[in-house]
Design a protein around this motif. Structure first.
Motif, mmCIF file in Angstrom:
data_model
loop_
_atom_site.group_PDB
_atom_site.id
_atom_site.type_symbol
_atom_site.label_atom_id
_atom_site.label_comp_id
_atom_site.label_asym_id
_atom_site.label_seq_id
_atom_site.Cartn_x
_atom_site.Cartn_y
_atom_site.Cartn_z
ATOM 1 N N ARG A 20 -6.139 5.178 5.146
ATOM 2 C CA ARG A 20 -5.573 4.157 4.252
ATOM 3 C C ARG A 20 -6.466 3.943 3.032
ATOM 4 O O ARG A 20 -5.980 3.815 1.904
ATOM 5 C CB ARG A 20 -5.385 2.848 5.026
ATOM 6 C CG ARG A 20 -4.621 1.788 4.271
ATOM 7 C CD ARG A 20 -4.351 0.582 5.191
ATOM 8 N NE ARG A 20 -3.368 -0.308 4.645
ATOM 9 C CZ ARG A 20 -3.620 -1.217 3.716
ATOM 10 N NH1 ARG A 20 -4.842 -1.377 3.255
ATOM 11 N NH2 ARG A 20 -2.651 -1.983 3.263
ATOM 12 N N GLN A 41 3.660 9.971 -5.273
ATOM 13 C CA GLN A 41 3.251 10.140 -3.884
ATOM 14 C C GLN A 41 2.637 11.513 -3.667
ATOM 15 O O GLN A 41 1.645 11.639 -2.951
ATOM 16 C CB GLN A 41 4.430 9.901 -2.949
ATOM 17 C CG GLN A 41 4.845 8.447 -2.891
ATOM 18 C CD GLN A 41 6.006 8.199 -1.949
ATOM 19 O OE1 GLN A 41 6.907 9.025 -1.822
ATOM 20 N NE2 GLN A 41 5.982 7.058 -1.276
ATOM 21 N N THR A 56 3.310 7.602 3.841
ATOM 22 C CA THR A 56 4.455 6.718 4.075
ATOM 23 C C THR A 56 4.275 5.839 5.309
ATOM 24 O O THR A 56 4.944 4.811 5.430
ATOM 25 C CB THR A 56 5.768 7.519 4.170
ATOM 26 O OG1 THR A 56 5.659 8.490 5.212
ATOM 27 C CG2 THR A 56 6.083 8.187 2.842
ATOM 28 N N TYR A 58 1.495 4.170 5.935
ATOM 29 C CA TYR A 58 0.798 2.988 5.406
ATOM 30 C C TYR A 58 1.544 2.335 4.250
ATOM 31 O O TYR A 58 1.512 1.116 4.090
ATOM 32 C CB TYR A 58 -0.611 3.365 4.945
ATOM 33 C CG TYR A 58 -1.512 3.753 6.084
ATOM 34 C CD1 TYR A 58 -2.013 2.801 6.960
ATOM 35 C CD2 TYR A 58 -1.838 5.083 6.309
ATOM 36 C CE1 TYR A 58 -2.831 3.153 8.022
ATOM 37 C CE2 TYR A 58 -2.655 5.446 7.367
ATOM 38 C CZ TYR A 58 -3.148 4.475 8.221
ATOM 39 O OH TYR A 58 -3.940 4.833 9.267
ATOM 40 N N PHE A 59 2.176 3.144 3.423
ATOM 41 C CA PHE A 59 2.858 2.650 2.226
ATOM 42 C C PHE A 59 4.210 3.357 2.120
ATOM 43 O O PHE A 59 4.303 4.436 1.524
ATOM 44 C CB PHE A 59 2.011 2.930 0.979
ATOM 45 C CG PHE A 59 0.623 2.360 1.077
ATOM 46 C CD1 PHE A 59 0.395 1.009 0.885
ATOM 47 C CD2 PHE A 59 -0.450 3.172 1.398
ATOM 48 C CE1 PHE A 59 -0.882 0.477 0.999
ATOM 49 C CE2 PHE A 59 -1.726 2.657 1.511
ATOM 50 C CZ PHE A 59 -1.944 1.305 1.315
ATOM 51 N N THR A 61 6.729 3.019 0.320
ATOM 52 C CA THR A 61 7.228 3.284 -1.027
ATOM 53 C C THR A 61 6.076 3.289 -2.023
ATOM 54 O O THR A 61 4.996 2.725 -1.763
ATOM 55 C CB THR A 61 8.245 2.215 -1.484
ATOM 56 O OG1 THR A 61 7.554 0.957 -1.630
ATOM 57 C CG2 THR A 61 9.398 2.073 -0.503
ATOM 58 N N ARG A 62 6.324 3.898 -3.158
ATOM 59 C CA ARG A 62 5.338 3.936 -4.234
ATOM 60 C C ARG A 62 5.032 2.513 -4.705
ATOM 61 O O ARG A 62 3.891 2.179 -5.014
ATOM 62 C CB ARG A 62 5.903 4.776 -5.383
ATOM 63 C CG ARG A 62 5.010 4.891 -6.577
ATOM 64 C CD ARG A 62 5.692 5.763 -7.650
ATOM 65 N NE ARG A 62 4.885 5.850 -8.831
ATOM 66 C CZ ARG A 62 4.943 4.997 -9.854
ATOM 67 N NH1 ARG A 62 5.798 3.997 -9.828
ATOM 68 N NH2 ARG A 62 4.170 5.155 -10.903
ATOM 69 N N VAL A 63 6.044 1.674 -4.737
ATOM 70 C CA VAL A 63 5.875 0.284 -5.179
ATOM 71 C C VAL A 63 4.924 -0.469 -4.242
ATOM 72 O O VAL A 63 4.062 -1.221 -4.700
ATOM 73 C CB VAL A 63 7.240 -0.429 -5.298
ATOM 74 C CG1 VAL A 63 7.071 -1.919 -5.526
ATOM 75 C CG2 VAL A 63 8.062 0.198 -6.403
ATOM 76 N N LYS A 64 5.069 -0.261 -2.931
ATOM 77 C CA LYS A 64 4.170 -0.948 -1.987
ATOM 78 C C LYS A 64 2.725 -0.492 -2.178
ATOM 79 O O LYS A 64 1.799 -1.303 -2.095
ATOM 80 C CB LYS A 64 4.632 -0.723 -0.555
ATOM 81 C CG LYS A 64 5.906 -1.486 -0.243
ATOM 82 C CD LYS A 64 6.271 -1.391 1.222
ATOM 83 C CE LYS A 64 7.626 -2.008 1.456
ATOM 84 N NZ LYS A 64 7.583 -3.337 1.974
ATOM 85 N N LEU A 65 2.531 0.779 -2.455
ATOM 86 C CA LEU A 65 1.182 1.289 -2.722
ATOM 87 C C LEU A 65 0.635 0.665 -4.005
ATOM 88 O O LEU A 65 -0.508 0.181 -4.033
ATOM 89 C CB LEU A 65 1.202 2.814 -2.822
ATOM 90 C CG LEU A 65 -0.105 3.487 -3.230
ATOM 91 C CD1 LEU A 65 -1.244 3.122 -2.279
ATOM 92 C CD2 LEU A 65 0.089 5.004 -3.277
ATOM 93 N N LYS A 67 1.476 -2.154 -5.374
ATOM 94 C CA LYS A 67 1.197 -3.578 -5.126
ATOM 95 C C LYS A 67 -0.148 -3.765 -4.446
ATOM 96 O O LYS A 67 -0.905 -4.684 -4.778
ATOM 97 C CB LYS A 67 2.305 -4.202 -4.281
ATOM 98 C CG LYS A 67 3.556 -4.502 -5.056
ATOM 99 C CD LYS A 67 4.605 -5.156 -4.164
ATOM 100 C CE LYS A 67 5.875 -5.461 -4.924
ATOM 101 N NZ LYS A 67 6.884 -6.104 -4.073
ATOM 102 N N GLU A 68 -0.470 -2.908 -3.478
ATOM 103 C CA GLU A 68 -1.754 -3.029 -2.783
ATOM 104 C C GLU A 68 -2.922 -2.747 -3.725
ATOM 105 O O GLU A 68 -3.939 -3.433 -3.684
ATOM 106 C CB GLU A 68 -1.808 -2.088 -1.580
ATOM 107 C CG GLU A 68 -3.097 -2.166 -0.799
ATOM 108 C CD GLU A 68 -3.352 -3.502 -0.111
ATOM 109 O OE1 GLU A 68 -4.528 -3.807 0.170
ATOM 110 O OE2 GLU A 68 -2.379 -4.245 0.153
#
Length: 108
Positions: A20, A41, A56, A58-59, A61-65, A67-68
């Motif tokens: 991660r 990605q 995928t 851990y994340f 979608t690209r958006v979730k990555l 955001k983190e």
């Protein structure tokens, strides 16, 4: 070793970086070097040395990555603004200097 596993160098006593964290570091590196639109990605997987399924997991979608990555940067800034007195900054210039000194340099 699994033929699909990332190549690892056997270095005695070297810290193992969790998948991660490698993903987050790769995403940040891409954003710093090439801009947010370059953070795909596929590129993140290539730089982090992980399979797409790891990314995928851990994340999803690209958006979730993204955001983190943004949340981590925000937390670093808030720590500098509200942290212990000796770490606080009082101006934009001091903030840039402090951020540049952080591990993983957010590059502001």
């Amino acid at each position: 070793m699994d033929s699909h596993a990332p190549d690892l160098v056997d270095v005695p006593d070297a810290p193992v970086i969790p998948v991660r964290e490698r993903i987050l570091h790769a995403a940040l590196q891409l954003i710093q070097d090439q801009g947010v639109h370059a953070m795909t990605q596929a590129k993140v997987c290539d730089i982090a040395g992980v399979r797409h399924s790891h990314l995928t997991y851990y994340f999803p979608t690209r958006v979730k990555l993204l955001k983190e990555v943004v949340m981590r940067g925000t937390e670093a800034v808030l720590h500098l603004l509200d942290g212990p007195e000796h770490l606080r900054v009082n101006s934009a210039s001091e903030l840039r200097t402090a951020l540049a000194a952080l591990p993983g340099n957010p590059g502001l």
